[in-house]
Design a protein around this motif. Structure first.
Motif, short mmCIF file in Angstrom:
data_model
loop_
_atom_site.label_atom_id
_atom_site.label_comp_id
_atom_site.label_asym_id
_atom_site.label_seq_id
_atom_site.Cartn_x
_atom_site.Cartn_y
_atom_site.Cartn_z
N SER A 65 0.82 -1.22 0.00
CA SER A 65 0.00 0.00 0.00
C SER A 65 0.85 1.26 0.00
O SER A 65 0.31 2.37 -0.09
N ASP A 66 2.16 1.14 0.12
CA ASP A 66 3.06 2.29 0.17
C ASP A 66 3.29 2.82 -1.25
O ASP A 66 4.03 2.21 -2.03
N PRO A 67 2.67 3.97 -1.61
CA PRO A 67 2.80 4.48 -2.98
C PRO A 67 4.21 4.96 -3.32
O PRO A 67 4.58 5.02 -4.49
N ALA A 68 5.02 5.27 -2.31
CA ALA A 68 6.39 5.71 -2.57
C ALA A 68 7.23 4.55 -3.10
O ALA A 68 8.09 4.74 -3.96
N ARG A 69 6.98 3.35 -2.58
CA ARG A 69 7.76 2.18 -3.00
C ARG A 69 7.11 1.44 -4.17
O ARG A 69 7.79 0.84 -4.99
N TYR A 70 5.76 1.44 -4.21
CA TYR A 70 5.04 0.65 -5.22
C TYR A 70 4.08 1.55 -5.98
O TYR A 70 2.87 1.37 -5.94
N GLU A 71 4.66 2.50 -6.67
CA GLU A 71 3.89 3.54 -7.36
C GLU A 71 2.95 2.98 -8.42
O GLU A 71 1.87 3.50 -8.65
N TYR A 72 3.35 1.88 -9.06
CA TYR A 72 2.57 1.34 -10.18
C TYR A 72 1.83 0.06 -9.82
O TYR A 72 1.44 -0.70 -10.69
N PHE A 73 1.64 -0.18 -8.53
CA PHE A 73 0.96 -1.39 -8.09
C PHE A 73 -0.45 -1.07 -7.59
O PHE A 73 -0.64 -0.13 -6.82
N SER A 74 -1.41 -1.83 -8.05
CA SER A 74 -2.79 -1.72 -7.56
C SER A 74 -3.30 -3.12 -7.29
O SER A 74 -2.74 -4.10 -7.77
N ARG A 75 -4.37 -3.21 -6.52
CA ARG A 75 -4.95 -4.53 -6.24
C ARG A 75 -6.46 -4.41 -6.11
O ARG A 75 -6.99 -3.33 -5.86
N VAL A 76 -7.11 -5.54 -6.25
CA VAL A 76 -8.57 -5.56 -6.17
C VAL A 76 -9.04 -6.23 -4.88
O VAL A 76 -10.23 -6.47 -4.71
N VAL A 77 -8.12 -6.52 -3.97
CA VAL A 77 -8.46 -7.05 -2.65
C VAL A 77 -7.87 -6.12 -1.59
O VAL A 77 -6.88 -5.45 -1.84
N PRO A 78 -8.49 -6.07 -0.42
CA PRO A 78 -7.95 -5.19 0.62
C PRO A 78 -6.67 -5.76 1.23
O PRO A 78 -6.47 -6.97 1.21
#
Length: 201
Positions: A14-27
């Motif tokens: 969930s850290d946008p600084a480290r995983y800027e291009y990662f999204s998910r469809v589960v919490p």
């Protein structure tokens, strides 16, 4: 490379600084950890143990559960046990023995993989402790039958967490109607077709 995951629940993603291009469809697991705290509190329990598979999923999940329980207050952790990545023979019997050291903490919160869950239940059954523990399991257990098949007595009464799932209207019909003629935009579809129908194009 942009990625969308259907199953990755690790909170650090969930850290946008480290995983800027990662999204998910589960919490993330932090949500189910909070749900587990809510379940434990709704049951009126105030003294529980936690059990985690060694690794990111198990350890992060228990850490999130402990953090949420601290914030909620009124919940004591009897002990936190970690299952080694490569357990030695007799390891699960030791886990059950350790849980019995605080035998009044009959509620056990599990953030563990399917195989570890099964082996914990087997060890509980072998120790004639089926029904002693009340399990609260994470989504790795969820609605799966494999961890409990043949061990129903040891798992009886368990509560498991599973993210809400819904069907998208029309998706199954669309997906099952795909063929080589109407699905040319997917570059890998022919590989799937060959594998699924055991043929060569």
């Amino acid at each position: 490379i942009p990625q969308i995951s259907y199953a990755s629940t690790a909170p650090e993603l969930s850290d946008p600084a480290r995983y800027e291009y990662f999204s998910r469809v589960v919490p993330p697991d932090s949500y189910q950890a909070q749900a587990m705290v809510d379940v434990v509190r709704a049951l009126g329990w105030s003294y529980v143990s936690t059990l985690a598979s060694e690794g990111n999923y198990g350890e992060s999940g228990v850490e999130a559960f402990v953090q949420s329980s601290r914030e909620a207050g009124g919940l004591c952790i009897a002990q936190s046990i970690k299952i080694p990545r490569e357990p030695r023979p007799g390891e699960f019997a030791k886990v059950i023995k350790r849980l019995m050291e605080t035998s009044t903490a009959r509620g056990v919160v599990l953030f563990a993989n399917e195989d570890d869950i099964r082996r914990v239940l087997e060890a509980a059954a072998s120790a004639n402790l089926s029904g002693h523990f009340s399990w609260v399991g994470s989504d790795s257990w969820g609605a799966k039958m494999a961890p409990v098949a043949g061990l129903e007595a040891a798992a009886r009464g368990a509560i498991t967490i599973l993210p809400k799932r819904t069907s998208v209207p029309g998706f199954d019909e669309y997906f099952t109607s795909r063929s080589l003629e109407n699905n040319r935009r997917n570059l890998w579809f022919h590989e799937f077709w060959e594998d699924d129908f055991n043929c060569r194009l």
